[in-house]
Design an enzyme around this catalytic site. Structure first.
Site, PDB file in Angstrom:
ATOM      1  N   GLU A 281      33.614  51.667  46.223  1.00 58.16           N
ATOM      2  CA  GLU A 281      34.473  50.990  45.231  1.00 58.16           C
ATOM      3  C   GLU A 281      34.261  49.481  45.244  1.00 58.16           C
ATOM      4  OE1 GLU A 281      38.389  52.037  46.591  1.00 58.16           O
ATOM      5  OE2 GLU A 281      38.165  54.160  46.151  1.00 58.16           O
ATOM      6  N   PRO A 282      33.052  49.009  45.005  1.00 60.18           N
ATOM      7  CA  PRO A 282      32.835  47.557  45.042  1.00 60.18           C
ATOM      8  C   PRO A 282      33.387  46.889  43.781  1.00 60.18           C
ATOM      9  CG  PRO A 282      30.844  48.646  44.320  1.00 60.18           C
ATOM     10  CD  PRO A 282      31.831  49.750  44.629  1.00 60.18           C
ATOM     11  N   ARG A 284      34.333  42.823  43.759  1.00 59.31           N
ATOM     12  CA  ARG A 284      33.920  41.421  43.816  1.00 59.31           C
ATOM     13  C   ARG A 284      32.392  41.268  43.870  1.00 59.31           C
ATOM     14  NH1 ARG A 284      37.142  37.506  46.290  1.00 59.31           N
ATOM     15  NH2 ARG A 284      38.162  39.234  47.353  1.00 59.31           N
ATOM     16  N   ARG A 320      42.947  31.850  42.248  1.00 63.05           N
ATOM     17  CA  ARG A 320      42.475  31.999  43.632  1.00 63.05           C
ATOM     18  C   ARG A 320      42.606  30.739  44.488  1.00 63.05           C
ATOM     19  NH1 ARG A 320      38.126  33.394  45.336  1.00 63.05           N
ATOM     20  NH2 ARG A 320      38.881  35.003  46.725  1.00 63.05           N
ATOM     21  N   TYR A 324      45.100  31.539  47.491  1.00 64.02           N
ATOM     22  CA  TYR A 324      44.459  31.819  48.788  1.00 64.02           C
ATOM     23  C   TYR A 324      43.803  30.593  49.415  1.00 64.02           C
ATOM     24  CZ  TYR A 324      44.322  36.398  46.403  1.00 64.02           C
ATOM     25  OH  TYR A 324      44.621  37.521  45.689  1.00 64.02           O
ATOM     26  N   CYS A 350      52.295  21.860  35.718  1.00 65.56           N
ATOM     27  CA  CYS A 350      53.257  21.008  36.401  1.00 65.56           C
ATOM     28  C   CYS A 350      53.589  21.538  37.792  1.00 65.56           C
ATOM     29  CB  CYS A 350      54.516  20.890  35.550  1.00 65.56           C
ATOM     30  SG  CYS A 350      54.115  20.174  33.960  1.00 65.56           S
ATOM     31  N   TYR A 379      38.302  38.732  40.006  1.00 70.94           N
ATOM     32  CA  TYR A 379      39.640  38.228  40.323  1.00 70.94           C
ATOM     33  C   TYR A 379      39.881  36.864  39.675  1.00 70.94           C
ATOM     34  CZ  TYR A 379      39.070  42.088  43.534  1.00 70.94           C
ATOM     35  OH  TYR A 379      38.816  43.337  44.052  1.00 70.94           O
TER      36      TYR A 379
HETATM   37  N1  LLP Z   1      39.282  49.625  46.531  1.00 69.61           N
HETATM   38  C1  LLP Z   1      40.564  49.348  46.844  1.00 69.61           C
HETATM   39  C2  LLP Z   1      41.454  50.439  47.244  1.00 69.61           C
HETATM   40  C3  LLP Z   1      41.023  48.015  46.780  1.00 69.61           C
HETATM   41  O1  LLP Z   1      42.278  47.739  47.098  1.00 69.61           O
HETATM   42  C4  LLP Z   1      40.137  46.984  46.403  1.00 69.61           C
HETATM   43  C5  LLP Z   1      40.585  45.601  46.291  1.00 69.61           C
HETATM   44  C6  LLP Z   1      38.807  47.335  46.067  1.00 69.61           C
HETATM   45  C7  LLP Z   1      38.412  48.664  46.174  1.00 69.61           C
HETATM   46  C8  LLP Z   1      37.786  46.318  45.644  1.00 69.61           C
HETATM   47  O2  LLP Z   1      37.542  45.411  46.656  1.00 69.61           O
HETATM   48  P1  LLP Z   1      36.343  44.357  46.527  1.00 69.61           P
HETATM   49  O3  LLP Z   1      35.034  45.109  46.586  1.00 69.61           O
HETATM   50  O4  LLP Z   1      36.501  43.644  45.271  1.00 69.61           O
HETATM   51  O5  LLP Z   1      36.521  43.473  47.706  1.00 69.61           O
HETATM   52  N2  LLP Z   1      42.728  39.111  44.381  1.00 69.61           N
HETATM   53  C9  LLP Z   1      41.985  39.013  45.619  1.00 69.61           C
HETATM   54  C10 LLP Z   1      41.271  40.306  45.967  1.00 69.61           C
HETATM   55  C11 LLP Z   1      42.187  41.505  46.021  1.00 69.61           C
HETATM   56  C12 LLP Z   1      41.488  42.775  46.370  1.00 69.61           C
HETATM   57  C13 LLP Z   1      42.394  43.962  46.240  1.00 69.61           C
HETATM   58  N3  LLP Z   1      41.793  45.234  46.500  1.00 69.61           N
HETATM   59  C14 LLP Z   1      41.029  37.835  45.554  1.00 69.61           C
HETATM   60  O6  LLP Z   1      41.018  37.133  44.542  1.00 69.61           O
HETATM   61  O7  LLP Z   1      40.310  37.559  46.509  1.00 69.61           O
END
Ligand code: LLP
Length: 431
Positions: A281-282, A284, A320, A324, A350, A379
């Site tokens: 499940e990629p 980012r 972001r 973060y 503001c 994101y």
């Molecule tokens: N699968 C599940 C169950 C997840 O919760 C997530 C991300 C992914 C896959 C995808 O993860 P990735 O490959 O993108 O790392 N808003 C935050 C990131 C939140 C991620 C939430 N879950 C940011 O801007 O860094």
């Protein structure tokens, strides 16, 4: 080839997205605008798929849910990982085969599960006993068996930002590791459920391989124990989480510990050792570097010894940095010659937290100049809001020399149309 790159014309450098000058995009579509490179998305999907071998790659829609992005990856064969009924509607609208849709998330409602059952999606990653029972009932009512993977919490620290760490015992996600065997056995008996296997996702923006390895080992042990107990575990969903280097020398820089090839080899080894179908499940990794946010300088002002560059994007467009403390690279579209000096890039909202970048050495910037925020394809737009009644950034996709508006900026009429006055407020105001 770099899909966002500088080209030289008559001694002036200018940033392009594929074969389209970003200045041209600003002229056509205005700013702020997210710009995605179709070629970058395709190349990244192909590189990822090749590295992980025989696996179902379900792009995580939460990273960037624009229909054109889903469609671009779907055309390459990607499945989609969803976490809401809204994302399901998008995946279906992008023509993703339902069998390639995985439904994750800790708070699926009955209505969302029913919607997914009616669509016939391929897998539910179930995160609690209560959720399992509801899904079983809804499926049985329809004469169906819902294909389920239990999402377990392996209690592994992903060593990433606290707010995006999901695999520690204290996090809300997954089924407690030592409860998983008993629940799996129960689930296997339920009408309405067809057990497929196990799922994990320990966090996002991982920059080391060791936490993945630790989590996959724990998952493997559980898988073997279940099989020894007579259960079928045919599929393992290894989640997403592969990080990207936000800059060569920034805080998220690739530190030599994690790269796509090593991650891919670990996934393939896990598949071989456990003889299971693999889902990934990629989010980012696929979309982040394929997008940037194009913004225009409104004005430059000095307060004390601080030089502030005020731009027309803000934390409502890209949350972001404020949420973060995330670091994104900033580049001028047409850099002026001369010395680079430290500036803060800030938005018009503001709040003092509306800072996109602090103390960045950049060539001189003036009102009207264009700059970009890199690695904003994941994101970014999905987390935008209309705070301060600002219209969130438009979204544009580029392919070769073509560019297309894939999410127009809202106008004030559309903004106002969302609110409705109650009938007791419609009379005239006091004089
Ligand atoms: N699968 C599940 C169950 C997840 O919760 C997530 C991300 C992914 C896959 C995808 O993860 P990735 O490959 O993108 O790392 N808003 C935050 C990131 C939140 C991620 C939430 N879950 C940011 O801007 O860094």
């Amino acid at each position: 080839m770099e899909y966002f790159h500088y080209r030289d014309s008559a001694g002036q450098q200018e940033l392009f997205a594929e074969d389209v000058a970003l200045s041209r995009i600003a002229e056509r579509f205005g700013t702020p605008s997210y710009v995605y490179s179709s070629a970058a998305l395709v190349r990244r999907y192909r590189a990822f798929s090749e590295a992980v071998g025989d696996a179902l790659v379900c792009y995580s829609a939460k990273a960037n849910d624009n229909l054109a992005v889903l469609r671009c990856l779907g055309l390459e064969g990607a499945g989609v990982d969803i976490v809401s009924g809204g994302e399901l509607a998008r995946a279906l609208a992008a023509d993703i085969a339902p069998a390639k849709i995985v439904f994750a998330g800790v708070g699926k409602t009955g209505a969302e599960m029913a919607q997914a059952l009616d669509a016939g999606i391929g897998q539910y990653n179930v995160e609690s006993e209560q959720e399992l029972e509801l899904l079983a009932t809804l499926a049985a009512d329809r004469g169906l068996r819902a294909p389920v993977a239990l999402r377990v919490n392996p209690d592994v620290d992903a060593k990433t930002h606290d707010k995006i760490s999901t695999g520690r015992a204290k996090d809300k996600f997954g089924i407690e590791f030592n409860q998983a065997e008993a629940l799996y056995a129960r689930a296997a008996q339920m009408d309405g459920i067809a057990m497929r296997g196990l799922a994990i996702h320990i966090g996002s923006q991982l920059t080391a391989l060791a936490p993945f390895e630790a989590a996959f080992v724990r998952l493997g042990e559980l898988c073997l124990r279940l099989r020894a107990g007579g259960h079928t575990v045919s599929h393992l969903d290894l989640g997403g989480g592969l990080g990207i280097p936000y800059a060569e020398d920034g805080p998220d820089a690739e530190d030599g510990q994690l790269n796509l090839a090593d991650y891919g080899a670990l996934v393939q080894r896990t598949k071989r050792d456990l003889e299971a179908g693999i889902t990934l499940e990629p989010g980012r990794w696929m979309a982040g570097p394929a997008g940037l946010l194009l913004t225009q300088v409104i004005r430059v002002k000095r307060n004390g010894n601080k030089q502030f560059v005020i731009v027309d994007m803000a934390m409502n467009d890209l949350l972001r940095p404020a949420l973060y403390g995330a670091w994104h690279d900033i580049q001028p579209v047409a850099p002026r010659p001369g010395e680079a000096l430290p500036v803060d890039i800030v938005g018009p909202i503001c709040e003092s937290g509306d800072v996109i970048a602090t103390d960045r050495a950049l060539p001189e910037l003036r009102a009207g100049d264009l700059i970009v925020v890199r690695d904003a394809g994941a994101y970014g737009a999905v987390m935008s809001s209309s705070y301060n009644s600002r219209m969130p950034a438009a979204e544009v996709m580029v392919r070769d020399a073509d560019s297309a508006l894939i999410r127009p900026r809202l106008d004030y009429d559309a903004m106002l149309a969302r609110d409705v006055l109650p009938d007791w407020q419609t009379g005239p105001a006091k004089a």
